[in-house]
Design a protein around this motif. Structure first.
Motif, PDB file in Angstrom:
ATOM      1  N   ASP A 247       0.532  -1.176  -0.068  1.00 12.78           N
ATOM      2  CA  ASP A 247       0.473   0.219   0.556  1.00 12.78           C
ATOM      3  C   ASP A 247       0.898   1.321  -0.069  1.00 12.78           C
ATOM      4  O   ASP A 247       2.490   1.065  -0.455  1.00 12.78           O
ATOM      5  N   ALA A 248       0.242   2.501   0.357  1.00 12.64           N
ATOM      6  CA  ALA A 248       1.027   3.760   0.280  1.00 12.64           C
ATOM      7  C   ALA A 248       2.239   4.418   1.580  1.00 12.64           C
ATOM      8  O   ALA A 248       3.262   4.442   1.220  1.00 12.64           O
ATOM      9  N   SER A 249       1.351   3.479   2.598  1.00 10.13           N
ATOM     10  CA  SER A 249       2.207   3.064   3.214  1.00 10.13           C
ATOM     11  C   SER A 249       3.780   2.331   3.578  1.00 10.13           C
ATOM     12  O   SER A 249       5.002   3.063   3.878  1.00 10.13           O
ATOM     13  N   GLY A 250       3.817   1.787   2.724  1.00  8.25           N
ATOM     14  CA  GLY A 250       4.903   0.473   2.008  1.00  8.25           C
ATOM     15  C   GLY A 250       4.686  -0.174   2.380  1.00  8.25           C
ATOM     16  O   GLY A 250       5.492  -1.790   2.841  1.00  8.25           O
ATOM     17  N   LYS A 251       3.712  -1.288   3.782  1.00  4.55           N
ATOM     18  CA  LYS A 251       3.732  -2.210   3.916  1.00  4.55           C
ATOM     19  C   LYS A 251       2.740  -3.054   3.014  1.00  4.55           C
ATOM     20  O   LYS A 251       1.687  -2.877   1.884  1.00  4.55           O
ATOM     21  N   GLU A 252       4.001  -4.541   2.697  1.00  2.00           N
ATOM     22  CA  GLU A 252       3.059  -5.521   2.294  1.00  2.00           C
ATOM     23  C   GLU A 252       1.518  -5.745   2.657  1.00  2.00           C
ATOM     24  O   GLU A 252       1.377  -6.992   3.529  1.00  2.00           O
ATOM     25  N   ILE A 253       0.385  -6.090   1.844  1.00  5.16           N
ATOM     26  CA  ILE A 253      -0.658  -6.030   1.536  1.00  5.16           C
ATOM     27  C   ILE A 253      -1.327  -7.897   1.212  1.00  5.16           C
ATOM     28  O   ILE A 253      -1.814  -8.291   1.270  1.00  5.16           O
ATOM     29  N   TYR A 254       0.097  -8.177   0.444  1.00  2.00           N
ATOM     30  CA  TYR A 254      -0.716  -9.145  -0.208  1.00  2.00           C
ATOM     31  C   TYR A 254       1.164 -10.068  -0.883  1.00  2.00           C
ATOM     32  O   TYR A 254       2.001  -9.267  -1.158  1.00  2.00           O
ATOM     33  N   ASN A 255       0.845 -11.245  -0.496  1.00  2.00           N
ATOM     34  CA  ASN A 255       2.130 -11.834  -0.803  1.00  2.00           C
ATOM     35  C   ASN A 255       1.400 -13.329  -1.468  1.00  2.00           C
ATOM     36  O   ASN A 255       0.720 -14.909  -0.442  1.00  2.00           O
ATOM     37  N   GLN A 256       1.861 -13.880  -2.641  1.00  2.00           N
ATOM     38  CA  GLN A 256       1.301 -14.495  -3.180  1.00  2.00           C
ATOM     39  C   GLN A 256       2.045 -15.830  -2.232  1.00  2.00           C
ATOM     40  O   GLN A 256       0.664 -17.433  -2.670  1.00  2.00           O
ATOM     41  N   ALA A 257       3.392 -15.809  -1.468  1.00  2.00           N
ATOM     42  CA  ALA A 257       3.564 -16.971  -0.620  1.00  2.00           C
ATOM     43  C   ALA A 257       2.772 -17.693   0.399  1.00  2.00           C
ATOM     44  O   ALA A 257       2.525 -18.792   0.303  1.00  2.00           O
ATOM     45  N   GLU A 258       2.171 -16.648   0.617  1.00  2.00           N
ATOM     46  CA  GLU A 258       1.382 -17.056   1.943  1.00  2.00           C
ATOM     47  C   GLU A 258      -0.382 -17.114   1.027  1.00  2.00           C
ATOM     48  O   GLU A 258      -0.706 -17.571   2.436  1.00  2.00           O
ATOM     49  N   ASP A 259      -0.706 -16.844   0.260  1.00  4.90           N
ATOM     50  CA  ASP A 259      -1.513 -17.196   0.086  1.00  4.90           C
ATOM     51  C   ASP A 259      -2.383 -18.815   0.064  1.00  4.90           C
ATOM     52  O   ASP A 259      -1.136 -19.726  -0.789  1.00  4.90           O
ATOM     53  N   PRO A 260      -2.998 -18.923   0.678  1.00  8.65           N
ATOM     54  CA  PRO A 260      -3.339 -20.790   1.055  1.00  8.65           C
ATOM     55  C   PRO A 260      -4.040 -21.318  -0.329  1.00  8.65           C
ATOM     56  O   PRO A 260      -3.912 -22.435  -0.246  1.00  8.65           O
ATOM     57  N   LYS A 261      -4.783 -19.992  -1.303  1.00  7.42           N
ATOM     58  CA  LYS A 261      -5.155 -21.106  -2.717  1.00  7.42           C
ATOM     59  C   LYS A 261      -3.647 -21.734  -3.567  1.00  7.42           C
ATOM     60  O   LYS A 261      -3.420 -22.444  -4.162  1.00  7.42           O
ATOM     61  N   PHE A 262      -2.402 -21.391  -2.882  1.00 10.91           N
ATOM     62  CA  PHE A 262      -0.926 -21.712  -3.506  1.00 10.91           C
ATOM     63  C   PHE A 262      -0.294 -22.496  -2.463  1.00 10.91           C
ATOM     64  O   PHE A 262       0.610 -23.181  -2.926  1.00 10.91           O
TER      65      PHE A 262
END
Length: 266
Positions: A247-262
């Motif tokens: 996001d704009a603050s630099g916070k990671e809001i999505y990591n595909q490696a942690e997505d349950p589908k993957f």
């Protein structure tokens, strides 16, 4: 699909996310790709394995980046790889028009390009990618070779006909890997991001280094040149690409490696 280091005619394709409720009238390839979604990203496996190296690799980054070396090539049986270049360059407007025209045919006039780049390496079939959107916010992805465009989707406009759901920030389009000369591979991919995303990056395999993707108009694109650290076998699948969103603050809001589908399929 099998692929050898000299097999320039074969490519590996991964379908990360596809439209729901659009099965009518599409080919078997597209129908097989319609799947349930999970996590914060619209990530669905398809005909080939999803976002992992063992089935159909995915694209790489856009924007200038240095090379990197990994200790593990994703789901590949090979022990390592090097990203030798992850720099993409814009395609001029006139060429983009011709690419979309040859890719989409009579539907081309309905779509406006949002991201159009040349990849850092050219394969026999591809040297770039164009993502365009129509007035209904439906996206298309066309691979380029010179001023010609093509799509693995049938019809090419099949790729995205989904409204955003609560909490979803990333949706995947097509991603591929193709040989690009002896010991070299081209990786490319694209996707869609929500308005809360300010930056999209991609990492490969177990290497934590992230490469920035090209972003515009709600779409992201990446392309990279990869070289295995050792001679690849006939079933080389390459490292798994993982998309990250901030996001704009630099916070990671999505990591595909942690997505349950993957994550469940690692």
């Amino acid at each position: 699909m099998k692929i050898g280091p000299q097999d320039n005619g074969a490519s590996l394709r991964r379908r990360w996310g596809v439209p729901l409720g659009v099965a009518t009238g599409v080919t078997a390839v597209s129908v097989a790709a319609v799947v349930a979604l999970g996590g914060r990203g619209d990530a669905g496996p398809s005909v080939a394995d999803p976002a992992h190296g063992g089935g159909t690799p995915a694209g790489s980054t856009s924007a200038p980046s240095p090379s990197t070396s990994s200790s593990h090539g994703g789901a590949s049986a090979e022990s390592g790889f090097t990203i030798t270049d992850a720099t993409t360059t814009p395609i001029d407007a006139g060429t983009v028009t011709r690419i979309l025209s040859s890719c989409l045919g009579p539907d081309a006039s309905q779509y406006q390009p949002v991201v159009a780049v040349r990849t850092p390496l050219a394969s026999a079939d591809w040297d770039g990618v164009v993502v365009a959107v129509n007035s209904a916010d439906q996206y298309v992805q066309c691979q380029s070779k010179g001023d010609k465009g093509s799509s693995p989707d049938s019809p090419p406009t099949f790729i995205n006909d989904r409204l955003w759901g609560t909490g979803r920030v990333i949706e995947y389009f097509d991603s591929m890997m193709e040989p690009a000369g002896e010991g070299k591979y081209l990786l490319l991919g694209a996707g869609h991001y929500s308005s809360e995303v300010s930056k999209v990056t991609v990492s490969f395999g177990d290497d934590p280094k992230q490469y920035p993707a090209r972003m515009a108009g709600g779409a992201f694109v990446y392309g990279a040149a990869l070289s295995p650290d050792t001679p690849p076998g006939p079933r080389y699948m390459g490292p798994s690409p993982y998309v990250h969103a901030y996001d704009a603050s630099g916070k990671e809001i999505y990591n595909q490696a942690e997505d349950p589908k993957f994550a469940d399929e690692q």
